[in-house]
Design an enzyme around this catalytic site. Structure first.
Site, mmCIF file in Angstrom:
data_model
loop_
_atom_site.group_PDB
_atom_site.id
_atom_site.type_symbol
_atom_site.label_atom_id
_atom_site.label_comp_id
_atom_site.label_asym_id
_atom_site.label_seq_id
_atom_site.Cartn_x
_atom_site.Cartn_y
_atom_site.Cartn_z
ATOM 1 N N TYR A 59 -1.711 0.373 10.640
ATOM 2 C CA TYR A 59 -1.957 -0.280 9.347
ATOM 3 C C TYR A 59 -0.737 -0.130 8.439
ATOM 4 O O TYR A 59 -0.254 -1.105 7.842
ATOM 5 C CB TYR A 59 -3.197 0.330 8.686
ATOM 6 C CG TYR A 59 -3.390 -0.106 7.251
ATOM 7 C CD1 TYR A 59 -3.977 -1.329 6.942
ATOM 8 C CD2 TYR A 59 -2.964 0.702 6.188
ATOM 9 C CE1 TYR A 59 -4.137 -1.733 5.615
ATOM 10 C CE2 TYR A 59 -3.123 0.311 4.864
ATOM 11 C CZ TYR A 59 -3.710 -0.906 4.583
ATOM 12 O OH TYR A 59 -3.864 -1.301 3.267
ATOM 13 N N GLU A 62 0.204 3.590 1.801
ATOM 14 C CA GLU A 62 0.295 4.000 3.211
ATOM 15 C C GLU A 62 1.691 3.714 3.776
ATOM 16 O O GLU A 62 2.058 4.271 4.812
ATOM 17 C CB GLU A 62 -0.771 3.286 4.047
ATOM 18 C CG GLU A 62 -2.164 3.853 3.885
ATOM 19 C CD GLU A 62 -2.294 5.279 4.426
ATOM 20 O OE1 GLU A 62 -2.065 5.485 5.613
ATOM 21 O OE2 GLU A 62 -2.605 6.181 3.633
ATOM 22 N N SER A 66 0.808 -1.221 0.000
ATOM 23 C CA SER A 66 0.000 0.000 0.000
ATOM 24 C C SER A 66 0.837 1.266 0.000
ATOM 25 O O SER A 66 1.929 1.311 0.604
ATOM 26 C CB SER A 66 -0.875 -0.019 1.265
ATOM 27 O OG SER A 66 -1.432 1.248 1.504
HETATM 28 P P1 NAP Z 1 -11.523 -4.754 1.778
HETATM 29 O O1 NAP Z 1 -12.659 -4.414 0.879
HETATM 30 O O2 NAP Z 1 -11.510 -4.230 3.176
HETATM 31 O O3 NAP Z 1 -11.412 -6.364 1.834
HETATM 32 C C1 NAP Z 1 -10.626 -7.001 2.799
HETATM 33 C C2 NAP Z 1 -10.847 -8.497 2.714
HETATM 34 O O4 NAP Z 1 -10.029 -9.150 3.689
HETATM 35 C C3 NAP Z 1 -12.300 -8.949 2.998
HETATM 36 O O5 NAP Z 1 -12.641 -9.979 2.094
HETATM 37 C C4 NAP Z 1 -12.195 -9.501 4.411
HETATM 38 O O6 NAP Z 1 -13.173 -10.478 4.707
HETATM 39 C C5 NAP Z 1 -10.824 -10.144 4.354
HETATM 40 N N1 NAP Z 1 -10.234 -10.443 5.662
HETATM 41 C C6 NAP Z 1 -10.044 -9.602 6.699
HETATM 42 N N2 NAP Z 1 -9.460 -10.257 7.730
HETATM 43 C C7 NAP Z 1 -9.278 -11.537 7.326
HETATM 44 C C8 NAP Z 1 -8.732 -12.688 7.930
HETATM 45 N N3 NAP Z 1 -8.249 -12.672 9.166
HETATM 46 N N4 NAP Z 1 -8.670 -13.829 7.207
HETATM 47 C C9 NAP Z 1 -9.169 -13.878 5.957
HETATM 48 N N5 NAP Z 1 -9.728 -12.827 5.332
HETATM 49 C C10 NAP Z 1 -9.775 -11.666 6.012
HETATM 50 O O7 NAP Z 1 -10.131 -4.303 1.113
HETATM 51 P P2 NAP Z 1 -9.805 -3.920 -0.427
HETATM 52 O O8 NAP Z 1 -10.023 -2.463 -0.616
HETATM 53 O O9 NAP Z 1 -10.427 -4.899 -1.331
HETATM 54 O O10 NAP Z 1 -8.222 -4.112 -0.421
HETATM 55 C C11 NAP Z 1 -7.630 -5.369 -0.741
HETATM 56 C C12 NAP Z 1 -6.215 -5.406 -0.211
HETATM 57 O O11 NAP Z 1 -5.445 -4.357 -0.776
HETATM 58 C C13 NAP Z 1 -6.083 -5.215 1.307
HETATM 59 O O12 NAP Z 1 -4.978 -5.976 1.729
HETATM 60 C C14 NAP Z 1 -5.781 -3.738 1.459
HETATM 61 O O13 NAP Z 1 -5.095 -3.507 2.672
HETATM 62 C C15 NAP Z 1 -4.894 -3.527 0.242
HETATM 63 N N6 NAP Z 1 -4.872 -2.192 -0.322
HETATM 64 C C16 NAP Z 1 -6.042 -1.563 -0.647
HETATM 65 C C17 NAP Z 1 -6.003 -0.334 -1.259
HETATM 66 C C18 NAP Z 1 -7.277 0.383 -1.679
HETATM 67 O O14 NAP Z 1 -7.198 1.588 -1.938
HETATM 68 N N7 NAP Z 1 -8.408 -0.316 -1.778
HETATM 69 C C19 NAP Z 1 -4.765 0.270 -1.574
HETATM 70 C C20 NAP Z 1 -3.599 -0.423 -1.236
HETATM 71 C C21 NAP Z 1 -3.654 -1.660 -0.635
HETATM 72 P P3 NAP Z 1 -14.629 -10.091 5.292
HETATM 73 O O15 NAP Z 1 -15.475 -9.754 4.100
HETATM 74 O O16 NAP Z 1 -15.011 -11.337 5.992
HETATM 75 O O17 NAP Z 1 -14.438 -8.897 6.202
HETATM 76 O O1 F7E Z 2 -9.060 8.128 3.836
HETATM 77 C C1 F7E Z 2 -9.425 11.624 4.945
HETATM 78 C C2 F7E Z 2 -8.546 10.685 5.768
HETATM 79 O O2 F7E Z 2 -10.120 6.088 4.766
HETATM 80 C C3 F7E Z 2 -8.519 8.973 2.827
HETATM 81 C C4 F7E Z 2 -7.310 2.103 2.361
HETATM 82 O O3 F7E Z 2 -7.822 1.419 1.250
HETATM 83 O O4 F7E Z 2 -6.075 3.592 0.955
HETATM 84 C C5 F7E Z 2 -7.039 3.538 1.979
HETATM 85 O O5 F7E Z 2 -6.584 4.248 3.126
HETATM 86 C C6 F7E Z 2 -8.235 10.349 3.406
HETATM 87 C C7 F7E Z 2 -7.483 10.327 4.745
HETATM 88 O O6 F7E Z 2 -8.402 5.898 2.910
HETATM 89 C C8 F7E Z 2 -12.749 11.384 6.358
HETATM 90 O O7 F7E Z 2 -8.044 11.353 6.926
HETATM 91 C C9 F7E Z 2 -11.364 12.964 5.789
HETATM 92 O O8 F7E Z 2 -6.489 11.312 4.717
HETATM 93 O O9 F7E Z 2 -10.619 6.740 2.374
HETATM 94 P P1 F7E Z 2 -9.656 6.661 3.482
HETATM 95 P P2 F7E Z 2 -6.880 5.787 3.386
HETATM 96 O O10 F7E Z 2 -6.716 6.039 4.827
HETATM 97 O O11 F7E Z 2 -6.061 6.629 2.445
HETATM 98 C C10 F7E Z 2 -4.801 3.018 1.287
HETATM 99 C C11 F7E Z 2 -3.920 3.115 0.075
HETATM 100 C C12 F7E Z 2 -4.919 1.654 1.863
HETATM 101 O O12 F7E Z 2 -4.028 0.838 1.701
HETATM 102 C C13 F7E Z 2 -6.024 1.419 2.819
HETATM 103 O O13 F7E Z 2 -6.300 0.019 2.937
HETATM 104 O O14 F7E Z 2 -9.488 10.988 3.671
HETATM 105 N N1 F7E Z 2 -10.763 11.780 5.483
HETATM 106 N N2 F7E Z 2 -12.573 12.736 6.319
HETATM 107 C C14 F7E Z 2 -11.602 10.777 5.834
HETATM 108 N N3 F7E Z 2 -11.468 9.442 5.721
HETATM 109 C C15 F7E Z 2 -12.500 8.674 6.143
HETATM 110 N N4 F7E Z 2 -12.406 7.340 6.033
HETATM 111 N N5 F7E Z 2 -13.634 9.228 6.691
HETATM 112 C C16 F7E Z 2 -13.808 10.574 6.815
HETATM 113 O O15 F7E Z 2 -14.831 11.042 7.306
#
Ligand code: NAP
Ligand code: F7E
Length: 323
Positions: free
Chosen positions: A148, A126, A124
Protein backbone atom coordinates in the site's frame (compact mmCIF):
# COMPACT_ATOMS: atom_id res chain seq x y z
CA UNK A 1 -20.74 29.83 -12.17
CA UNK A 2 -21.51 27.11 -9.64
CA UNK A 3 -18.45 24.95 -8.94
CA UNK A 4 -18.76 21.26 -9.71
CA UNK A 5 -16.57 18.67 -7.97
CA UNK A 6 -16.08 15.00 -8.77
CA UNK A 7 -15.19 12.75 -5.83
CA UNK A 8 -13.86 9.24 -6.42
CA UNK A 9 -14.35 7.07 -3.31
CA UNK A 10 -17.59 8.88 -2.40
CA UNK A 11 -18.84 5.81 -0.46
CA UNK A 12 -15.74 5.81 1.77
CA UNK A 13 -15.13 7.60 5.06
CA UNK A 14 -13.45 10.69 3.58
CA UNK A 15 -15.70 10.81 0.52
CA UNK A 16 -18.74 11.24 2.72
CA UNK A 17 -17.23 14.06 4.82
CA UNK A 18 -15.79 15.82 1.78
CA UNK A 19 -19.15 15.64 0.01
CA UNK A 20 -20.82 17.28 3.03
CA UNK A 21 -18.17 20.01 3.11
CA UNK A 22 -18.44 20.77 -0.62
CA UNK A 23 -22.26 20.85 -0.50
CA UNK A 24 -21.97 23.35 2.37
CA UNK A 25 -19.70 25.48 0.14
CA UNK A 26 -22.38 25.52 -2.59
CA UNK A 27 -20.80 22.96 -4.95
CA UNK A 28 -22.58 20.53 -7.20
CA UNK A 29 -21.10 17.21 -6.12
CA UNK A 30 -20.69 14.28 -8.50
CA UNK A 31 -19.72 11.03 -6.78
CA UNK A 32 -18.14 8.12 -8.62
CA UNK A 33 -19.28 4.64 -7.60
CA UNK A 34 -17.89 1.33 -8.72
CA UNK A 35 -20.36 -1.37 -9.64
CA UNK A 36 -21.36 -3.75 -6.84
CA UNK A 37 -24.19 -6.23 -6.45
CA UNK A 38 -25.59 -4.38 -3.43
CA UNK A 39 -25.66 -0.68 -2.59
CA UNK A 40 -23.24 0.51 0.08
CA UNK A 41 -24.57 4.00 0.69
CA UNK A 42 -24.38 3.77 4.50
CA UNK A 43 -22.12 6.82 4.79
CA UNK A 44 -23.92 8.99 2.20
CA UNK A 45 -27.52 8.02 2.86
CA UNK A 46 -28.29 11.34 4.54
CA UNK A 47 -27.06 13.42 1.55
CA UNK A 48 -27.81 11.05 -1.30
CA UNK A 49 -30.58 13.18 -2.81
CA UNK A 50 -28.18 16.16 -3.05
CA UNK A 51 -25.51 14.21 -4.96
CA UNK A 52 -25.18 13.10 -8.58
CA UNK A 53 -23.95 9.51 -8.42
CA UNK A 54 -22.24 8.12 -11.49
CA UNK A 55 -20.68 4.81 -12.37
CA UNK A 56 -16.92 4.43 -12.90
CA UNK A 57 -13.87 2.52 -11.74
CA UNK A 58 -10.22 3.48 -11.27
CA UNK A 59 -9.34 0.23 -13.03
CA UNK A 60 -11.10 1.36 -16.22
CA UNK A 61 -9.82 4.49 -17.95
CA UNK A 62 -12.66 4.65 -20.48
CA UNK A 63 -15.15 5.00 -17.64
CA UNK A 64 -13.12 7.92 -16.23
CA UNK A 65 -12.89 9.72 -19.58
CA UNK A 66 -16.63 9.21 -20.13
CA UNK A 67 -17.70 10.65 -16.81
CA UNK A 68 -15.37 13.66 -17.05
CA UNK A 69 -16.76 14.41 -20.54
CA UNK A 70 -20.33 14.08 -19.39
CA UNK A 71 -20.17 15.91 -16.04
CA UNK A 72 -17.42 18.49 -16.66
CA UNK A 73 -16.18 18.99 -13.08
CA UNK A 74 -13.93 21.94 -12.21
CA UNK A 75 -12.28 20.02 -9.34
CA UNK A 76 -11.51 16.31 -8.98
CA UNK A 77 -10.72 14.72 -5.60
CA UNK A 78 -9.18 11.26 -5.99
CA UNK A 79 -10.04 9.49 -2.73
CA UNK A 80 -10.67 6.02 -4.15
CA UNK A 81 -8.11 3.35 -3.28
CA UNK A 82 -7.57 -0.09 -1.83
CA UNK A 83 -6.87 1.64 1.47
CA UNK A 84 -6.31 -1.12 4.04
CA UNK A 85 -2.60 -1.71 4.66
CA UNK A 86 -2.96 -5.32 5.88
CA UNK A 87 -4.90 -6.32 2.74
CA UNK A 88 -2.15 -4.92 0.54
CA UNK A 89 0.15 -7.87 1.34
CA UNK A 90 -2.55 -10.35 0.32
CA UNK A 91 -3.59 -8.36 -2.79
CA UNK A 92 -0.46 -6.47 -3.85
CA UNK A 93 -1.27 -6.37 -7.57
CA UNK A 94 -4.83 -5.15 -7.08
CA UNK A 95 -3.50 -2.56 -4.64
CA UNK A 96 -0.98 -1.40 -7.25
CA UNK A 97 -3.58 -1.29 -10.03
CA UNK A 98 -6.02 0.77 -7.96
CA UNK A 99 -3.95 2.83 -5.53
CA UNK A 100 -1.00 3.48 -7.87
CA UNK A 101 -1.96 3.12 -11.56
CA UNK A 102 -5.50 4.34 -10.90
CA UNK A 103 -3.99 7.79 -10.25
CA UNK A 104 -2.32 7.82 -13.68
CA UNK A 105 -5.54 6.74 -15.37
CA UNK A 106 -7.41 9.62 -13.75
CA UNK A 107 -4.66 12.19 -14.44
CA UNK A 108 -4.51 11.11 -18.08
CA UNK A 109 -8.28 11.35 -18.38
CA UNK A 110 -8.10 14.91 -16.97
CA UNK A 111 -5.27 15.82 -19.36
CA UNK A 112 -7.31 14.60 -22.32
CA UNK A 113 -10.72 16.00 -21.38
CA UNK A 114 -9.93 19.29 -19.60
CA UNK A 115 -6.44 20.16 -18.30
CA UNK A 116 -7.92 23.15 -16.41
CA UNK A 117 -9.48 20.76 -13.87
CA UNK A 118 -7.91 21.08 -10.40
CA UNK A 119 -6.84 17.72 -8.98
CA UNK A 120 -6.36 16.42 -5.42
CA UNK A 121 -4.48 13.18 -4.74
CA UNK A 122 -5.04 11.37 -1.41
CA UNK A 123 -1.45 10.63 -0.46
CA UNK A 124 -0.55 9.09 2.88
CA UNK A 125 1.81 9.17 5.85
CA UNK A 126 2.40 5.48 5.03
CA UNK A 127 4.83 6.81 2.38
CA UNK A 128 7.20 7.79 5.23
CA UNK A 129 7.08 4.23 6.64
CA UNK A 130 10.40 3.52 8.32
CA UNK A 131 10.85 7.17 9.10
CA UNK A 132 13.96 9.16 8.24
CA UNK A 133 13.11 12.06 10.56
CA UNK A 134 10.72 12.94 13.38
CA UNK A 135 8.36 14.69 12.90
CA UNK A 136 7.72 13.99 9.21
CA UNK A 137 7.34 16.98 6.88
CA UNK A 138 6.92 17.58 3.15
CA UNK A 139 10.67 17.15 2.54
CA UNK A 140 11.12 13.92 4.57
CA UNK A 141 12.34 11.09 2.29
CA UNK A 142 9.95 8.19 1.70
CA UNK A 143 10.57 4.62 2.89
CA UNK A 144 7.25 2.74 2.49
CA UNK A 145 6.82 -0.53 4.39
CA UNK A 146 3.85 -2.18 2.64
CA UNK A 147 2.57 -2.68 -0.91
CA UNK A 148 0.00 0.00 0.00
CA UNK A 149 2.74 2.45 1.00
CA UNK A 150 4.68 1.69 -2.19
CA UNK A 151 1.55 2.27 -4.29
CA UNK A 152 0.92 5.61 -2.55
CA UNK A 153 4.50 6.71 -3.28
CA UNK A 154 3.82 6.03 -6.96
CA UNK A 155 0.51 7.95 -6.78
CA UNK A 156 2.27 10.87 -5.12
CA UNK A 157 5.09 11.10 -7.65
CA UNK A 158 2.87 10.70 -10.70
CA UNK A 159 0.81 13.63 -9.37
CA UNK A 160 3.97 15.74 -8.98
CA UNK A 161 5.16 14.56 -12.39
CA UNK A 162 1.92 15.49 -14.22
CA UNK A 163 2.00 18.88 -12.51
CA UNK A 164 5.55 19.46 -13.73
CA UNK A 165 5.18 17.79 -17.16
CA UNK A 166 1.81 19.18 -18.24
CA UNK A 167 1.22 22.15 -15.91
CA UNK A 168 -1.82 20.54 -14.27
CA UNK A 169 -3.09 22.10 -11.03
CA UNK A 170 -2.46 18.82 -9.18
CA UNK A 171 -1.88 18.75 -5.41
CA UNK A 172 -0.97 15.91 -3.10
CA UNK A 173 -2.17 15.82 0.51
CA UNK A 174 0.12 13.68 2.69
CA UNK A 175 -2.51 12.93 5.27
CA UNK A 176 -1.75 11.18 8.55
CA UNK A 177 -4.29 8.74 10.00
CA UNK A 178 -7.72 10.29 10.35
CA UNK A 179 -10.67 8.59 11.89
CA UNK A 180 -14.34 9.07 12.74
CA UNK A 181 -17.49 7.15 13.62
CA UNK A 182 -17.63 6.38 9.85
CA UNK A 183 -14.22 4.66 9.81
CA UNK A 184 -14.20 1.09 8.43
CA UNK A 185 -14.43 -1.57 11.14
CA UNK A 186 -11.07 -3.13 10.15
CA UNK A 187 -8.97 -0.10 11.10
CA UNK A 188 -7.62 -0.15 14.64
CA UNK A 189 -9.43 2.91 16.08
CA UNK A 190 -12.87 1.77 14.97
CA UNK A 191 -12.08 -1.86 15.79
CA UNK A 192 -11.36 -0.76 19.36
CA UNK A 193 -14.32 1.60 19.80
CA UNK A 194 -16.73 -0.92 18.25
CA UNK A 195 -15.39 -3.60 20.65
CA UNK A 196 -15.69 -1.25 23.62
CA UNK A 197 -19.39 -0.78 22.84
CA UNK A 198 -19.96 -4.55 22.66
CA UNK A 199 -17.94 -5.29 25.80
CA UNK A 200 -19.63 -2.49 27.76
CA UNK A 201 -23.03 -3.96 26.90
CA UNK A 202 -21.96 -7.51 27.84
CA UNK A 203 -22.10 -8.99 24.32
CA UNK A 204 -18.34 -9.69 24.09
CA UNK A 205 -15.55 -9.93 26.61
CA UNK A 206 -12.30 -9.99 24.63
CA UNK A 207 -10.70 -7.94 21.84
CA UNK A 208 -7.80 -9.43 19.84
CA UNK A 209 -5.27 -6.92 18.50
CA UNK A 210 -1.79 -6.98 16.96
CA UNK A 211 1.06 -4.59 17.74
CA UNK A 212 0.15 -2.45 20.75
CA UNK A 213 3.39 -0.44 20.53
CA UNK A 214 2.73 1.12 17.11
CA UNK A 215 2.37 4.90 17.35
CA UNK A 216 0.18 6.99 15.10
CA UNK A 217 -0.77 10.65 14.65
CA UNK A 218 -4.57 10.30 14.75
CA UNK A 219 -6.88 13.17 13.75
CA UNK A 220 -10.56 13.63 12.90
CA UNK A 221 -11.60 12.98 9.27
CA UNK A 222 -14.02 15.94 9.07
CA UNK A 223 -11.14 18.28 9.96
CA UNK A 224 -8.90 16.72 7.29
CA UNK A 225 -11.28 17.05 4.34
CA UNK A 226 -11.23 20.84 4.84
CA UNK A 227 -7.49 20.74 4.11
CA UNK A 228 -8.16 18.88 0.82
CA UNK A 229 -10.53 21.59 -0.31
CA UNK A 230 -8.20 24.41 0.78
CA UNK A 231 -5.39 22.92 -1.36
CA UNK A 232 -7.48 23.29 -4.51
CA UNK A 233 -8.37 26.92 -3.69
CA UNK A 234 -4.70 28.05 -3.86
CA UNK A 235 -3.32 29.82 -6.95
CA UNK A 236 -0.57 27.22 -7.22
CA UNK A 237 -0.76 23.48 -6.71
CA UNK A 238 1.58 22.04 -4.07
CA UNK A 239 2.06 19.21 -1.56
CA UNK A 240 1.12 19.42 2.12
CA UNK A 241 1.43 17.31 5.27
CA UNK A 242 -1.84 17.25 7.21
CA UNK A 243 -1.46 15.98 10.78
CA UNK A 244 -2.02 16.92 14.42
CA UNK A 245 1.65 16.93 15.48
CA UNK A 246 0.89 14.47 18.33
CA UNK A 247 1.44 10.74 18.46
CA UNK A 248 -0.16 7.99 20.58
CA UNK A 249 0.37 4.23 20.81
CA UNK A 250 -2.30 1.61 20.16
CA UNK A 251 -1.99 0.84 23.90
CA UNK A 252 -2.89 4.48 24.74
CA UNK A 253 -5.78 4.26 22.30
CA UNK A 254 -7.09 1.22 24.20
CA UNK A 255 -6.64 2.93 27.55
CA UNK A 256 -8.55 6.02 26.38
CA UNK A 257 -11.38 4.12 24.65
CA UNK A 258 -12.03 1.53 27.36
CA UNK A 259 -11.53 4.22 30.04
CA UNK A 260 -14.21 6.40 28.41
CA UNK A 261 -16.71 3.56 28.99
CA UNK A 262 -15.49 2.99 32.57
CA UNK A 263 -13.62 -0.23 31.64
CA UNK A 264 -10.05 -1.42 32.26
CA UNK A 265 -8.54 -2.29 28.86
CA UNK A 266 -6.08 -4.77 30.38
CA UNK A 267 -8.95 -7.04 31.39
CA UNK A 268 -10.19 -7.32 27.80
CA UNK A 269 -7.40 -6.86 25.22
CA UNK A 270 -5.40 -9.89 24.08
CA UNK A 271 -2.59 -9.95 21.54
CA UNK A 272 -3.12 -12.23 18.54
CA UNK A 273 -0.27 -12.62 16.08
CA UNK A 274 -2.73 -12.86 13.16
CA UNK A 275 -2.95 -9.08 13.39
CA UNK A 276 0.82 -8.48 13.26
CA UNK A 277 2.14 -7.22 9.90
CA UNK A 278 5.06 -8.58 7.84
CA UNK A 279 6.69 -5.15 8.17
CA UNK A 280 5.48 -2.49 10.59
CA UNK A 281 5.47 1.29 10.58
CA UNK A 282 6.50 1.93 14.18
CA UNK A 283 6.12 5.67 14.63
CA UNK A 284 4.34 8.37 12.70
CA UNK A 285 3.99 11.99 13.73
CA UNK A 286 3.51 14.80 11.24
CA UNK A 287 4.49 18.45 11.19
CA UNK A 288 1.50 20.44 9.88
CA UNK A 289 3.30 23.83 9.89
CA UNK A 290 3.05 24.36 6.11
CA UNK A 291 -0.68 23.52 6.04
CA UNK A 292 -1.24 25.95 8.92
CA UNK A 293 0.83 28.78 7.46
CA UNK A 294 -0.12 28.51 3.76
CA UNK A 295 -3.65 27.08 3.91
CA UNK A 296 -4.69 28.51 7.29
CA UNK A 297 -5.71 24.96 8.26
CA UNK A 298 -6.24 23.99 11.93
CA UNK A 299 -7.67 20.82 13.40
CA UNK A 300 -10.63 21.24 15.73
CA UNK A 301 -10.82 17.81 17.42
CA UNK A 302 -7.98 16.41 19.57
CA UNK A 303 -7.13 12.76 20.35
CA UNK A 304 -9.21 12.54 23.56
CA UNK A 305 -12.17 14.21 21.83
CA UNK A 306 -11.90 11.88 18.84
CA UNK A 307 -11.79 8.70 20.92
CA UNK A 308 -14.71 9.84 23.09
CA UNK A 309 -16.74 10.75 19.97
CA UNK A 310 -16.11 7.33 18.42
CA UNK A 311 -16.91 5.35 21.58
CA UNK A 312 -20.11 7.36 22.14
CA UNK A 313 -21.16 6.85 18.50
CA UNK A 314 -20.53 3.10 18.61
CA UNK A 315 -22.44 2.76 21.87
CA UNK A 316 -25.39 4.72 20.43
CA UNK A 317 -25.32 2.62 17.24
CA UNK A 318 -25.37 -0.61 19.22
CA UNK A 319 -28.24 0.60 21.42
CA UNK A 320 -30.18 1.44 18.26
CA UNK A 321 -29.49 -2.03 16.78
CA UNK A 322 -30.52 -3.80 19.98
CA UNK A 323 -33.82 -1.93 20.28
P1 NAP B 1 -12.09 4.07 2.48
O1 NAP B 1 -13.11 4.37 3.52
O2 NAP B 1 -11.48 2.71 2.42
O3 NAP B 1 -12.74 4.40 1.05
C1 NAP B 1 -12.14 3.97 -0.14
C2 NAP B 1 -13.06 4.28 -1.30
O4 NAP B 1 -12.44 3.85 -2.52
C3 NAP B 1 -14.43 3.56 -1.25
O5 NAP B 1 -15.43 4.46 -1.68
C4 NAP B 1 -14.25 2.45 -2.27
O6 NAP B 1 -15.47 2.01 -2.85
C5 NAP B 1 -13.41 3.16 -3.31
N1 NAP B 1 -12.73 2.28 -4.26
C6 NAP B 1 -11.91 1.24 -3.99
N2 NAP B 1 -11.47 0.68 -5.14
C7 NAP B 1 -12.03 1.38 -6.15
C8 NAP B 1 -11.96 1.29 -7.56
N3 NAP B 1 -11.24 0.36 -8.17
N4 NAP B 1 -12.63 2.20 -8.29
C9 NAP B 1 -13.39 3.15 -7.70
N5 NAP B 1 -13.52 3.27 -6.37
C10 NAP B 1 -12.84 2.40 -5.60
O7 NAP B 1 -10.86 5.11 2.59
P2 NAP B 1 -10.79 6.53 3.35
O8 NAP B 1 -10.33 6.31 4.75
O9 NAP B 1 -12.01 7.32 3.07
O10 NAP B 1 -9.54 7.18 2.59
C11 NAP B 1 -9.72 7.96 1.41
C12 NAP B 1 -8.41 8.03 0.66
O11 NAP B 1 -7.41 8.62 1.47
C13 NAP B 1 -7.83 6.68 0.23
O12 NAP B 1 -7.15 6.89 -0.99
C14 NAP B 1 -6.84 6.35 1.32
O13 NAP B 1 -5.85 5.47 0.82
C15 NAP B 1 -6.29 7.74 1.61
N6 NAP B 1 -5.78 7.97 2.94
C16 NAP B 1 -6.55 7.68 4.04
C17 NAP B 1 -6.09 7.99 5.29
C18 NAP B 1 -6.93 7.72 6.53
O14 NAP B 1 -6.35 7.73 7.63
N7 NAP B 1 -8.24 7.52 6.39
C19 NAP B 1 -4.83 8.62 5.46
C20 NAP B 1 -4.09 8.91 4.31
C21 NAP B 1 -4.58 8.61 3.06
P3 NAP B 1 -16.36 0.84 -2.18
O15 NAP B 1 -17.22 1.52 -1.15
O16 NAP B 1 -17.10 0.33 -3.36
O17 NAP B 1 -15.41 -0.15 -1.56
O1 F7E C 1 -3.38 0.45 11.83
C1 F7E C 1 -1.75 -1.43 14.55
C2 F7E C 1 -1.25 -1.63 13.12
O2 F7E C 1 -5.01 -0.37 10.15
C3 F7E C 1 -2.77 1.38 12.71
C4 F7E C 1 -5.13 3.72 6.56
O3 F7E C 1 -6.16 4.66 6.57
O4 F7E C 1 -3.73 5.14 7.88
C5 F7E C 1 -4.32 3.86 7.82
O5 F7E C 1 -3.31 2.86 7.84
C6 F7E C 1 -1.74 0.68 13.57
C7 F7E C 1 -0.78 -0.23 12.79
O6 F7E C 1 -4.11 2.00 10.01
C8 F7E C 1 -4.32 -3.93 15.08
O7 F7E C 1 -0.22 -2.62 13.09
C9 F7E C 1 -2.54 -3.22 16.12
O8 F7E C 1 0.52 -0.03 13.27
O9 F7E C 1 -5.72 1.45 11.75
P1 F7E C 1 -4.67 0.85 10.93
P2 F7E C 1 -2.76 2.18 9.18
O10 F7E C 1 -2.15 0.90 8.81
O11 F7E C 1 -1.91 3.17 9.93
C10 F7E C 1 -2.85 5.45 6.79
C11 F7E C 1 -2.36 6.86 6.98
C12 F7E C 1 -3.45 5.18 5.46
O12 F7E C 1 -3.13 5.84 4.49
C13 F7E C 1 -4.25 3.94 5.33
O13 F7E C 1 -5.12 4.03 4.19
O14 F7E C 1 -2.42 -0.17 14.49
N1 F7E C 1 -2.67 -2.46 14.99
N2 F7E C 1 -3.54 -4.11 16.18
C14 F7E C 1 -3.77 -2.89 14.32
N3 F7E C 1 -4.32 -2.45 13.17
C15 F7E C 1 -5.45 -3.06 12.75
N4 F7E C 1 -6.03 -2.65 11.61
N5 F7E C 1 -6.01 -4.11 13.45
C16 F7E C 1 -5.48 -4.57 14.62
O15 F7E C 1 -6.00 -5.51 15.22
Amino acid sequence: MRKRALITGITGQDGSYLAEHLLDQGYEVVGMLRRSSTLNFERIDHIQDRLTLVSGDLLDEVSLIGLLKEHRPTEVYNLAAQSFVQTSWGQPVLTGETTALGVTRLLDAIRMVDPEIRFYQASSSEMFGKVHEVPQRETTPFYPRSPYGVAKVYGHWITVNYRESYGLHASSGMLFNHESPRRGLEFVTRKVTHAVARIASGIDDKLALGNLDAQRDWGYAADYVRAMWLMLQQDNADDYVVATGETHSVRELCEAAFGHAGLDWQEHVVVDERFLRPAEVDLLVGDPTKAREVLGWEREVDFAGLVAMMVDADRALLRERLR
